[in-house]
Design a protein around this motif. Structure first.
Motif, PDB file in Angstrom:
ATOM      1  N   TYR A  41      -6.371  -3.053   9.428  1.00 47.06           N
ATOM      2  CA  TYR A  41      -6.925  -2.227   7.893  1.00 47.06           C
ATOM      3  C   TYR A  41      -7.034  -3.017   6.723  1.00 47.06           C
ATOM      4  O   TYR A  41      -6.312  -3.371   6.316  1.00 47.06           O
TER       5      TYR A  41
ATOM      6  N   VAL B  44      -7.220  -3.668   3.461  1.00 48.07           N
ATOM      7  CA  VAL B  44      -6.853  -2.599   2.418  1.00 48.07           C
ATOM      8  C   VAL B  44      -7.881  -3.440   1.244  1.00 48.07           C
ATOM      9  O   VAL B  44      -7.817  -2.535  -0.220  1.00 48.07           O
TER      10      VAL B  44
ATOM     11  N   ASN C 121      -7.710   9.821   5.799  1.00 44.90           N
ATOM     12  CA  ASN C 121      -7.300   8.439   5.018  1.00 44.90           C
ATOM     13  C   ASN C 121      -8.789   7.974   4.206  1.00 44.90           C
ATOM     14  O   ASN C 121     -10.019   7.553   4.674  1.00 44.90           O
TER      15      ASN C 121
ATOM     16  N   ILE D 257      -4.589   6.620   5.218  1.00 38.12           N
ATOM     17  CA  ILE D 257      -5.640   5.358   5.997  1.00 38.12           C
ATOM     18  C   ILE D 257      -4.944   5.812   7.546  1.00 38.12           C
ATOM     19  O   ILE D 257      -6.671   5.477   8.033  1.00 38.12           O
TER      20      ILE D 257
ATOM     21  N   SER E 222     -11.120   3.905  -2.665  1.00 41.67           N
ATOM     22  CA  SER E 222     -10.251   4.619  -2.092  1.00 41.67           C
ATOM     23  C   SER E 222     -12.040   5.720  -2.469  1.00 41.67           C
ATOM     24  O   SER E 222     -12.814   5.828  -3.759  1.00 41.67           O
TER      25      SER E 222
ATOM     26  N   ARG F 164       0.329  -1.144   0.610  1.00 34.05           N
ATOM     27  CA  ARG F 164      -0.053   0.652   0.199  1.00 34.05           C
ATOM     28  C   ARG F 164       0.919   1.407   0.031  1.00 34.05           C
ATOM     29  O   ARG F 164       1.618   1.436   0.744  1.00 34.05           O
TER      30      ARG F 164
ATOM     31  N   ASN G 190     -11.608   1.419   4.866  1.00 34.98           N
ATOM     32  CA  ASN G 190     -11.209  -0.377   5.878  1.00 34.98           C
ATOM     33  C   ASN G 190     -12.702  -0.950   5.445  1.00 34.98           C
ATOM     34  O   ASN G 190     -13.822  -1.048   5.469  1.00 34.98           O
TER      35      ASN G 190
ATOM     36  N   SER H 135      -9.570  -2.623  -4.510  1.00 34.05           N
ATOM     37  CA  SER H 135      -9.643  -1.733  -2.838  1.00 34.05           C
ATOM     38  C   SER H 135     -10.509  -0.570  -3.647  1.00 34.05           C
ATOM     39  O   SER H 135     -10.576  -0.548  -4.437  1.00 34.05           O
TER      40      SER H 135
END
Length: 291
Positions: free
Chosen positions: A145, A147, A124, A119, A177, A65, A128, A175
């Motif tokens: 966490y 990810v 962040n 994060i 975001s 990450r 999560n 993932s």
């Protein structure tokens, strides 16, 4: 060489060759090519993905990450059923998300301006994930966490010939975001035939709304509101280390050029030794490969 994609691009491993869309320098890595031996991972156990597919193919890689790119993959290796392991990618990651608005109010670079992988509060941006985000899959964690989600899912026909057919599966790593009003679902699909399909999905609400109702660069939402039109352009950076080293990789452009008064085609192959930008050319069936 860097190219843009709005939804996805496909890569196919063919023996020791791969079709390409993005290139870059890569760091040489060690590779154990014996089919019955374990891969010499360049990462600790908690950052390894080692998955054998339903048809016996095997994908192995490391992940990490990073605050800007989010999930970065490296040492990506494919083993066909009954065959030998071959490293395909030294490194693979989303490189940028460019978001220009039609009224020129903003031209965001969501990856480098904000970062997909942070994060820590209050920035962040990486979600999560919960079990509900990853049905029938496994959550991949960094410390505590979540990810990434890892799952193997049906991918349709692997082949079909009258009454003969085979069903394919795909290893999916994704993932999520959140940047502003959007959630980006960044996914990597590793098919059991050696195909790699990077994808990005976006969900959420409109980021920019004009309340004057007079903006010609948008779409009426009712109540005098205008949603400003814009684009999300996704760029990937893929560093190829075919067979575990970059030092003998060769970048080639393949075309079928019309000839003889456009009644036949002549196959051409052109090698690149320096960085170059090239356009998609459907009329000549232009494609690229690294061998």
């Amino acid at each position: 060489m860097t190219a843009a994609a709005h939804l996805s691009r496909r890569l196919r491993v063919i023996g020791a060759a791969a079709a390409i869309f993005l290139l870059g320098a890569a760091v040489p890595v060690a590779l154990n090519v014996a089919a019955d031996a374990a891969l010499d991972f360049n990462c600790s156990v908690e950052y390894q993905v080692d998955h054998t597919m339903a048809n016996g193919a095997r994908w192995q890689m490391c992940w990490e990450r990073r605050d800007a790119e989010g999930i970065v993959l490296h040492d990506v290796t494919y083993t066909p059923p009954g065959g030998d392991s071959v490293e395909v990618l030294g490194r693979a990651a989303l490189a940028q998300i460019f978001v220009p608005y039609d009224d020129n109010w903003a031209r965001f670079h969501d990856l480098s301006d904000y970062g997909l992988g942070t994060i820590d509060e209050p920035f962040n941006h990486m979600n999560n994930l919960t079990a509900g985000d990853c049905p029938n899959g496994d959550l991949v964690t960094e410390d505590t966490y979540n990810v990434m989600c890892q799952t193997e899912a049906p991918a349709g026909y692997s082949y079909k010939d009258y009454d003969q057919q085979g069903q394919a599966t795909s290893l999916n790593l994704f993932s999520v975001s959140h940047i502003g009003a959007y959630n980006y679902v960044v996914a990597w699909n590793f098919d059991d035939d050696g195909t790699i399909r990077p994808e990005v999905g976006a969900t959420g609400r409109l980021q920019a709304i004009d309340f004057g109702g007079q903006n010609a660069a948008g779409w009426p939402l009712g109540g005098g509101r205008i949603g400003i039109a814009h684009m999300h352009s996704f760029y990937w950076r893929l560093d190829f280390d075919v067979a575990g080293t970059r030092f003998d990789d060769r970048v080639e452009e393949l075309e079928a050029v019309p000839a003889a008064g456009n009644t036949e085609r002549r196959n051409t192959r052109r090698a690149f030794t320096t960085e170059v930008a090239r356009r998609v050319a459907p009329q000549s069936f232009r494609s690229w490969r690294i061998r």
